[in-house]
Design an enzyme around this catalytic site. Structure first.
Site, PDB file in Angstrom:
ATOM      1  N   GLN A 182      18.854-113.396 -18.894  1.00  0.00           N
ATOM      2  CA  GLN A 182      17.881-113.997 -17.983  1.00  0.00           C
ATOM      3  C   GLN A 182      16.559-113.233 -18.034  1.00  0.00           C
ATOM      4  O   GLN A 182      16.466-112.153 -18.607  1.00  0.00           O
ATOM      5  CB  GLN A 182      18.431-113.993 -16.554  1.00  0.00           C
ATOM      6  CG  GLN A 182      18.901-112.632 -16.074  1.00  0.00           C
ATOM      7  CD  GLN A 182      19.974-112.703 -14.990  1.00  0.00           C
ATOM      8  OE1 GLN A 182      20.092-113.690 -14.294  1.00  0.00           O
ATOM      9  NE2 GLN A 182      20.769-111.648 -14.869  1.00  0.00           N
ATOM     10  N   TYR A 224      20.281-110.952   4.600  1.00  0.00           N
ATOM     11  CA  TYR A 224      20.987-111.714   3.561  1.00  0.00           C
ATOM     12  C   TYR A 224      22.359-111.088   3.313  1.00  0.00           C
ATOM     13  O   TYR A 224      23.395-111.758   3.366  1.00  0.00           O
ATOM     14  CB  TYR A 224      20.155-111.721   2.276  1.00  0.00           C
ATOM     15  CG  TYR A 224      20.824-112.415   1.118  1.00  0.00           C
ATOM     16  CD1 TYR A 224      20.660-113.777   0.916  1.00  0.00           C
ATOM     17  CD2 TYR A 224      21.627-111.714   0.222  1.00  0.00           C
ATOM     18  CE1 TYR A 224      21.284-114.426  -0.134  1.00  0.00           C
ATOM     19  CE2 TYR A 224      22.254-112.358  -0.834  1.00  0.00           C
ATOM     20  CZ  TYR A 224      22.081-113.708  -1.012  1.00  0.00           C
ATOM     21  OH  TYR A 224      22.707-114.351  -2.053  1.00  0.00           O
ATOM     22  N   ASP A 261      22.255-106.482  -7.978  1.00  0.00           N
ATOM     23  CA  ASP A 261      21.214-105.765  -7.243  1.00  0.00           C
ATOM     24  C   ASP A 261      21.773-104.597  -6.447  1.00  0.00           C
ATOM     25  O   ASP A 261      21.024-103.758  -5.954  1.00  0.00           O
ATOM     26  CB  ASP A 261      20.452-106.735  -6.324  1.00  0.00           C
ATOM     27  CG  ASP A 261      21.387-107.486  -5.391  1.00  0.00           C
ATOM     28  OD1 ASP A 261      22.010-106.850  -4.523  1.00  0.00           O
ATOM     29  OD2 ASP A 261      21.522-108.717  -5.544  1.00  0.00           O
ATOM     30  N   GLU A 296      29.505-106.894 -13.063  1.00  0.00           N
ATOM     31  CA  GLU A 296      28.166-107.456 -13.298  1.00  0.00           C
ATOM     32  C   GLU A 296      27.930-107.511 -14.802  1.00  0.00           C
ATOM     33  O   GLU A 296      28.130-106.525 -15.511  1.00  0.00           O
ATOM     34  CB  GLU A 296      27.118-106.569 -12.613  1.00  0.00           C
ATOM     35  CG  GLU A 296      25.676-106.835 -13.014  1.00  0.00           C
ATOM     36  CD  GLU A 296      25.172-108.251 -12.695  1.00  0.00           C
ATOM     37  OE1 GLU A 296      25.396-108.716 -11.561  1.00  0.00           O
ATOM     38  OE2 GLU A 296      24.580-108.874 -13.599  1.00  0.00           O
ATOM     39  N   ASP A 309      28.861-113.318  -5.740  1.00  0.00           N
ATOM     40  CA  ASP A 309      27.453-112.911  -5.607  1.00  0.00           C
ATOM     41  C   ASP A 309      26.763-113.026  -6.967  1.00  0.00           C
ATOM     42  O   ASP A 309      26.013-112.158  -7.400  1.00  0.00           O
ATOM     43  CB  ASP A 309      27.379-111.487  -5.042  1.00  0.00           C
ATOM     44  CG  ASP A 309      25.969-111.138  -4.564  1.00  0.00           C
ATOM     45  OD1 ASP A 309      25.154-112.069  -4.364  1.00  0.00           O
ATOM     46  OD2 ASP A 309      25.687-109.931  -4.408  1.00  0.00           O
TER      47      ASP A 309
END
Lengths: 366, 366
Positions: free
Chosen positions: B152, B181, B205, B224, B280
């Site tokens: 990305q 959040y 993150d 991740e 997530d």
């Protein structure tokens, strides 16, 4: 019924687009990628600009692509514009735009690129500014009302999430969603309006008058210059103004169509004074007022307001977005210039239709 | 270092711009008003388009004005574009634009017109979409980090009011301002993580891992795929992730660089189960995934997640903006397809950097 404008920006090393040959090479790469989406794309015009180069491409004389090189800063902008008929599929969705941006960035061997969500252009205004003039697109699905009065451009638009919104000269004023705006302006639960005499300067949307009347005041006079705003809000924003704009007058209130400056002078002649004066005028009262004059106007309003306030009275008004430090500072500078001197407190609230925190002032004699 | 693009739209009665003579007359009126602002304006090119007419004007080959007529819907768009050197005054401020729009609307005798705040185009990306693809301009003053990973486009930008913001493929992911959040995703104060085993799918993150570790879990494994996101957040977003991305492993947590699908299969082979699984991942996992495949991907993630959940376990995930009813409905449809069946609750929170209300899901076996 909208035209779509899709904007791409690419930041490149200026040395890579400094001569014609290099720019041609970049255009060739861009065209080749664009042709995957617009197979009939052809060159129609180019221009050596003072700061670079501009080329115009088109597919079927309907999709227009403008590529512009700004040589010195190393910036390439690309604008794609076409008309999208009702119910037709996007020629270039935001996802496709992002893929195109990503592919072009890779082919041009650069990191810095961006593409904006498609801008929709047509009869329905969707884009309004934040207080610091950032663009915000609202989920507007209908223009409810539109008129240019002698004073301003008046629009009432419908937002799917915020309800009807009053827009004056492209600035959001209040929406069905914004009770918090009025409640913070009037300091509901903090100030006591029972039996008080109140003057509202402006307030054409009727919301402040409507909410204040719930607090059993002795009398409220509201002075609004633009009857077209009142007529529009009376018709389309009853959730915030009830029937006060329809009636214009009740046993404990009166709406005057007129210039608040003149009436403040009249009140002074009459020796009429108020417990509360509200500054609920638009931020920029007349659309072609130069910036310097706005502050003179605002200071004059303040000066006159304090002349019709009782010694323990309060002047309550809206300020600006919290991001507008400079504007807030300039307003506070005006307050500091007042004679006799005043002191003030501030409150803030997130106003749904403003999409930002807003500052409100409570001013009294020092 | 930005180019400015200022967009005007005017809706007119189609019968008033249906022939060449009428369009020439309109162009003449528009040119005459534009010349007050751009005295050297001259004609350079025009084109009969399939849906109307296009004319290109320029001042000094630096300010480019494009006027386009869309005859059938009765729309005239005008784009003004120029490069603004650092520290130089705007050629056309928003206030001047509004005055020009107002004058043109009056001269053309129409009500419906709009002008957008100037769009700023350059190295600093300021424009990102809401969940329903409305454009929002942020008060971005710096690109902190920019990289295109194999997965990305990664950007960390600095907002004056929101702090550092992580942007993946033009979508806001999380900002320094967004503790709400993470707290809503994890249902802080509602769920009890003490002594629990937790799996985070994605979460690059680091914010969720960082906050969960404050709740004394037995163990957390986070999977991740994009190490570039973790490296960037570790360097620039410590206020939300602390040192968890730096350490990668502690006595009660481990970050695995890898594809969560493979690890979920591995956990199933091992018979490893969790009290909580967090979805997530980014909304759209790979930027060129077609729409249909996204939902297959999401359902597959859900199916696999429930295979590694203990019978009383919970799957917690983010949904979408409240304005995206359709997308939320499609997600719920996927939940309804799961076997064994599941039940769910939702929470919502206004996420500052998203500038909208967001929906979060809490899913468990029915």
């Amino acid at each position: 019924m909208v035209a779509n404008t899709i904007l791409f920006d690419f930041s490149v090393d200026p040395s890579k687009i400094s001569d014609d040959r290099q720019r041609s090479e970049v255009v060739k790469i861009m065209r080749s990628e664009l042709e995957n989406l617009f197979p009939q794309l052809k060159f129609v015009y180019d221009l050596n600009t003072s700061d670079g180069y501009l080329v115009l491409l088109t597919e079927n004389n309907s999709t227009i692509v403008t590529i512009r090189f700004f040589t010195e800063p190393g910036l390439i902008t690309m604008n794609i514009e076409y008309y999208l008929e009702n119910g037709k599929e996007q020629l270039l969705s935001f996802d496709s735009s992002k893929r195109l941006e990503n592919t072009l960035a890779k082919k041009l061997n650069i990191n810095s690129g961006q593409v904006l969500p498609p801008l929709k252009r047509g009869a329905v205004s969707r884009y309004f500014p934040s207080s610091d003039e950032r663009i915000i697109e609202y989920d507007i699905d209908e223009i409810v009302f539109e008129k240019r009065s002698p004073f301003q451009k008046i629009q009432i638009v419908h937002s799917k999430t915020l309800g009807n919104m009053l827009i004056l000269d492209e600035l959001q004023n209040i929406a069905d969603s914004d009770l918090i705006y009025t409640e913070t302006l009037m300091q509901r639960g903090i100030e006591n309006y029972d039996g008080k005499e109140i003057c509202i300067l402006g307030g054409g949307d009727g919301a402040l008058l409507y909410e204040l009347l719930k607090e059993n005041p002795k009398h409220i006079v509201m002075i609004e210059i633009d009857v077209a705003v009142m007529d529009a809000c009376n018709k389309y924003m009853n959730s915030i103004c009830g029937d006060v704009l329809e009636k214009r007058k009740g046993h404990n209130y009166e709406i005057i169509e007129g210039d608040c400056m003149e009436y403040m002078k009249l009140f002074q002649q009459q020796g009429r004074k108020f417990d509360y004066v509200f500054g609920d005028l638009t931020d920029i009262p007349i659309s072609d007022t130069p910036t310097g004059e706005i502050w003179n106007f605002i200071r004059t309003i303040l000066e006159q307001s304090f002349k019709i306030l009782k010694p323990n009275g309060k002047f309550l008004t809206h300020g600006n977005g919290t991001s507008c430090m400079e504007s807030l500072k300039m307003f506070q500078d005006q307050l500091d210039l007042l004679k006799p001197p005043v002191k003030y407190t501030t409150s803030k609230a997130f106003v749904p239709s403003f999409m930002e925190d807003w500052v409100f002032y409570q001013v009294e004699f020092a």
